[in-house]
Structures are given as structure tokens and as C-alpha cells.
Design a protein around this motif. Structure first.
Motif, PDB file in Angstrom:
ATOM      1  N   HIS A 177       0.913  -1.191   0.005  1.00 44.90           N
ATOM      2  CA  HIS A 177       0.119  -0.160  -0.007  1.00 44.90           C
ATOM      3  C   HIS A 177       0.861   1.343  -0.058  1.00 44.90           C
ATOM      4  O   HIS A 177       2.177   1.365   0.460  1.00 44.90           O
ATOM      5  CB  HIS A 177      -1.046   0.168   1.232  1.00 44.90           C
ATOM      6  N   ALA A 178       0.409   2.412  -0.619  1.00 45.14           N
ATOM      7  CA  ALA A 178       1.159   3.603  -0.787  1.00 45.14           C
ATOM      8  C   ALA A 178       0.149   4.737  -0.254  1.00 45.14           C
ATOM      9  O   ALA A 178      -0.926   4.679  -0.789  1.00 45.14           O
ATOM     10  CB  ALA A 178       1.736   3.708  -2.080  1.00 45.14           C
ATOM     11  N   PRO A 179       0.727   5.698   0.453  1.00 48.34           N
ATOM     12  CA  PRO A 179      -0.392   6.699   0.879  1.00 48.34           C
ATOM     13  C   PRO A 179      -0.256   7.823  -0.687  1.00 48.34           C
ATOM     14  O   PRO A 179      -0.989   8.703  -0.471  1.00 48.34           O
ATOM     15  CB  PRO A 179       0.777   7.672   1.887  1.00 48.34           C
ATOM     16  N   ASP A 180       0.538   7.612  -1.510  1.00 47.58           N
ATOM     17  CA  ASP A 180       0.603   8.234  -2.744  1.00 47.58           C
ATOM     18  C   ASP A 180       0.888   7.491  -3.971  1.00 47.58           C
ATOM     19  O   ASP A 180       2.148   7.052  -4.237  1.00 47.58           O
ATOM     20  CB  ASP A 180       1.469   9.678  -2.659  1.00 47.58           C
ATOM     21  N   LEU A 181      -0.220   6.949  -4.502  1.00 48.49           N
ATOM     22  CA  LEU A 181      -0.027   5.913  -5.662  1.00 48.49           C
ATOM     23  C   LEU A 181       0.875   6.411  -7.000  1.00 48.49           C
ATOM     24  O   LEU A 181       1.348   5.678  -7.654  1.00 48.49           O
ATOM     25  CB  LEU A 181      -1.249   5.326  -6.220  1.00 48.49           C
ATOM     26  N   ASP A 182       0.887   7.731  -7.134  1.00 48.08           N
ATOM     27  CA  ASP A 182       1.441   8.478  -8.220  1.00 48.08           C
ATOM     28  C   ASP A 182       3.054   8.344  -8.030  1.00 48.08           C
ATOM     29  O   ASP A 182       3.710   8.572  -9.095  1.00 48.08           O
ATOM     30  CB  ASP A 182       1.083   9.858  -8.238  1.00 48.08           C
TER      31      ASP A 182
END
Length: 111
Positions: free
Chosen positions: A37-42
Motif C-alpha cells: 500500500h502507498a499513501p501516494d500511488l502516483d
């Protein structure tokens, strides 16, 4: 670019909302899949590619696959974007639940 244009661009960048979510990293050569998981997929792709290229990724099996098969064998895929939650503990619980779902569904290792 004028000074006002620059200020507007900086303000727009600061106000943007980062799309958090769940992603999968796949190795086509070995068939392995990792889910994280990522707080910012970009921006997660840049972080992953950098740590793998420099040999500093903390996940030994992922780094070994990268070393064995090379960058061309890997692809990054967004599995799910998560809506913003007002309460941090609700967001953490949702992320844990969705990560478990995707890891089980794909038979993937954790990142």
C-alpha cells in the motif's frame, strides 16, 4: 512563467490530494507477485524502482528477483484506490483489510 503563475502552480501542487491505495508489483519471468500500500500511488513507482536499481530494497525476495530477471520483467499495477477517511484509525483498518484481501486473492507476498 510570471511570478504570479509560479505562485499559483505551487499553491495548486500543495493543495492536491494524493491518491492512496493498494498496488501490485509483478515479475513476468518468475510469476511472483508482491502487494503493498502507498499513501501516494502516483509516486510509489519511483520509490520502488530507485530502491531496486540501487540494490537497497528491504524485501530480499523482491530484490533477488529484480537482480535475476532485470527491470524489463517487472510491472506495477494499481489494484485499488482508497477514499479519504477522516479518522486515521479507520483508514489503517481499511488498508489492513484490503491488503489481506488482495494478498490472498493473488497469492502474493507482502511489501
Amino acid at each position: 512563467m510570471t511570478n504570479d503563475d509560479r505562485k499559483a502552480a505551487v499553491a495548486a501542487y500543495k493543495e492536491r490530494t494524493a491518491p492512496a491505495g493498494i498496488y501490485a508489483l509483478r515479475c513476468a519471468a518468475s510469476g511472483q507477485v508482491w502487494v503493498g500500500h502507498a499513501p501516494d500511488l502516483d509516486t510509489i513507482g519511483n520509490r520502488l524502482w530507485f530502491t531496486l536499481r540501487t540494490g537497497t530494497d528491504p524485501h530480499r525476495d523482491l530484490q533477488a528477483a529484480w537482480t535475476a530477471h532485470g527491470a524489463g520483467s517487472f510491472s506495477l499495477e494499481t489494484l485499488e484506490r482508497l477514499e479519504d477517511e477522516e479518522l486515521p484509525f479507520a483508514r489503517k483498518a481499511l488498508i489492513r483489510k484490503r491488503l489481506a484481501h488482495w494478498r490472498e486473492h493473488l497469492g502474493a507476498a507482502a511489501l
